[in-house]
Design a protein around this motif. Structure first.
Motif, PDB file in Angstrom:
ATOM      1  N   MET A  38       0.688  -1.330   0.093  1.00 48.97           N
ATOM      2  CA  MET A  38       0.073  -0.089   0.092  1.00 48.97           C
ATOM      3  C   MET A  38       1.340   1.518  -0.249  1.00 48.97           C
ATOM      4  SD  MET A  38      -3.043  -0.760   2.581  1.00 48.97           S
ATOM      5  CE  MET A  38      -4.168   0.855   1.709  1.00 48.97           C
ATOM      6  N   ASP A  90       1.486   1.799  -3.291  1.00 54.31           N
ATOM      7  CA  ASP A  90       0.629   3.127  -3.707  1.00 54.31           C
ATOM      8  C   ASP A  90       0.444   4.541  -2.677  1.00 54.31           C
ATOM      9  OD1 ASP A  90      -0.321   0.790  -5.884  1.00 54.31           O
ATOM     10  OD2 ASP A  90      -1.459  -0.268  -4.239  1.00 54.31           O
ATOM     11  N   THR A 138      -2.443  -5.645 -17.176  1.00 57.36           N
ATOM     12  CA  THR A 138      -3.452  -5.589 -15.813  1.00 57.36           C
ATOM     13  C   THR A 138      -2.957  -3.816 -15.320  1.00 57.36           C
ATOM     14  OG1 THR A 138      -2.084  -6.198 -14.580  1.00 57.36           O
ATOM     15  CG2 THR A 138      -3.106  -7.527 -14.916  1.00 57.36           C
ATOM     16  N   ASP A 177      -2.089  -2.612 -12.978  1.00 57.60           N
ATOM     17  CA  ASP A 177      -1.427  -2.505 -11.886  1.00 57.60           C
ATOM     18  C   ASP A 177      -0.171  -2.951 -13.300  1.00 57.60           C
ATOM     19  OD1 ASP A 177      -2.334  -2.937  -9.671  1.00 57.60           O
ATOM     20  OD2 ASP A 177      -2.391  -5.062  -9.595  1.00 57.60           O
ATOM     21  N   ASP A 198     -10.936   3.378  -8.134  1.00 56.94           N
ATOM     22  CA  ASP A 198     -10.097   2.427  -6.745  1.00 56.94           C
ATOM     23  C   ASP A 198     -11.313   2.269  -7.263  1.00 56.94           C
ATOM     24  OD1 ASP A 198      -7.725   3.476  -6.391  1.00 56.94           O
ATOM     25  OD2 ASP A 198      -8.373   4.460  -4.700  1.00 56.94           O
ATOM     26  N   THR A 199     -12.069   0.776  -7.110  1.00 60.52           N
ATOM     27  CA  THR A 199     -13.331  -0.093  -7.864  1.00 60.52           C
ATOM     28  C   THR A 199     -12.742  -1.331  -6.306  1.00 60.52           C
ATOM     29  OG1 THR A 199     -12.759  -0.841  -9.565  1.00 60.52           O
ATOM     30  CG2 THR A 199     -14.003   0.970  -9.932  1.00 60.52           C
ATOM     31  N   TYR A 200     -13.240  -2.349  -7.307  1.00 55.64           N
ATOM     32  CA  TYR A 200     -13.416  -3.452  -6.493  1.00 55.64           C
ATOM     33  C   TYR A 200     -11.681  -3.401  -5.414  1.00 55.64           C
ATOM     34  CZ  TYR A 200      -9.971  -5.705  -9.388  1.00 55.64           C
ATOM     35  OH  TYR A 200      -9.006  -6.104 -10.566  1.00 55.64           O
ATOM     36  N   LYS A 201     -10.826  -3.081  -5.776  1.00 55.69           N
ATOM     37  CA  LYS A 201      -9.196  -2.038  -5.070  1.00 55.69           C
ATOM     38  C   LYS A 201      -8.890  -0.863  -5.847  1.00 55.69           C
ATOM     39  CE  LYS A 201      -6.351  -4.447  -9.247  1.00 55.69           C
ATOM     40  NZ  LYS A 201      -4.955  -4.996  -9.220  1.00 55.69           N
ATOM     41  N   ILE A 202      -7.398  -0.721  -5.355  1.00 52.56           N
ATOM     42  CA  ILE A 202      -6.653   0.330  -5.608  1.00 52.56           C
ATOM     43  C   ILE A 202      -6.321   0.452  -7.444  1.00 52.56           C
ATOM     44  CG2 ILE A 202      -4.872   1.844  -5.306  1.00 52.56           C
ATOM     45  CD1 ILE A 202      -5.407   1.415  -2.673  1.00 52.56           C
ATOM     46  N   ASP A 203      -6.835   1.686  -8.199  1.00 53.37           N
ATOM     47  CA  ASP A 203      -6.869   1.101  -9.499  1.00 53.37           C
ATOM     48  C   ASP A 203      -6.885  -0.226  -9.690  1.00 53.37           C
ATOM     49  OD1 ASP A 203      -5.017   3.696  -9.437  1.00 53.37           O
ATOM     50  OD2 ASP A 203      -3.661   2.310  -7.957  1.00 53.37           O
ATOM     51  N   GLY A 204      -8.790  -0.426  -9.770  1.00 48.45           N
ATOM     52  CA  GLY A 204      -9.357  -1.305  -9.984  1.00 48.45           C
ATOM     53  C   GLY A 204      -9.681  -1.591 -11.033  1.00 48.45           C
ATOM     54  N   ASN A 213      -9.599   8.529  -8.383  1.00 47.24           N
ATOM     55  CA  ASN A 213      -8.439   8.199  -7.550  1.00 47.24           C
ATOM     56  C   ASN A 213      -7.168   9.073  -7.407  1.00 47.24           C
ATOM     57  OD1 ASN A 213      -7.090   7.289  -8.842  1.00 47.24           O
ATOM     58  ND2 ASN A 213      -6.829   5.471  -8.159  1.00 47.24           N
TER      59      ASN A 213
END
Length: 161
Positions: free
Chosen positions: A1, A4, A88, A90, A113-119, A155
């Motif tokens: 984290m 990020d 991805t 990521d 940020d959807t299901y994860k940071i940068d999702g 984000n």
């Protein structure tokens, strides 16, 4: 984290291999806008498939997820965002030049940020709109105007290629 959090404010340039790179686009007339234009051919003609778009058959059938769509669009204008089989959000977020959100221009790549940071990832079109492959719509133009879902999950990560 921690990485990020730091990368969200990093304004230098990096590429996948860690070597400095010079942005090749940004703003009107850029490769980013040309990529967005190429992507318009899929608006309202695709199905979102998590993990889709990582082989020629998926692409021919219009089966993408958000990162494979952005990768495909940039590939059409000569910008390589990584291997088709392993791109991805990521892998995209560590490439290109970080841009302050107040300085983003049409053609810049933006993250949510959807299901994860940068999702989620898309290509900014200007006027609070972006093109991306959303799970509810497939490839579509979406609004990030104040008060919308996308404005709430944007984000602030913006990259220029």
């Amino acid at each position: 984290m921690y990485v990020d959090a730091v990368m969200k404010y990093y304004t230098g340039t990096i590429s996948v291999d860690g070597k400095p790179t010079t942005p090749v686009s940004g703003g009107n007339g850029s490769k980013g806008m040309a990529a967005a234009q190429k992507g318009m051919r899929f608006v309202n003609k695709t199905v979102y498939v998590f993990g889709g778009g990582r082989n020629p058959a998926d692409i021919a059938a219009g089966r993408f997820d958000c990162s494979s769509f952005v990768r495909w669009a940039f590939e059409q204008v000569g910008v390589n965002l990584g291997p088709m089989t392993s791109v991805t959000t990521d892998t995209i977020k560590v490439q290109g030049q970080a841009i302050n959100p107040k300085d983003m221009q049409p053609g810049d790549v933006i993250f949510f940020d959807t299901y994860k940071i940068d999702g989620h990832v898309g290509i900014y079109l200007g006027n609070n709109q972006f093109i991306g492959d959303q799970s509810s719509t497939g490839v579509a133009i979406a609004s990030m105007a104040p008060g919308t879902y996308w404005s709430k999950v944007f984000n602030g990560r913006v990259k220029r290629f």
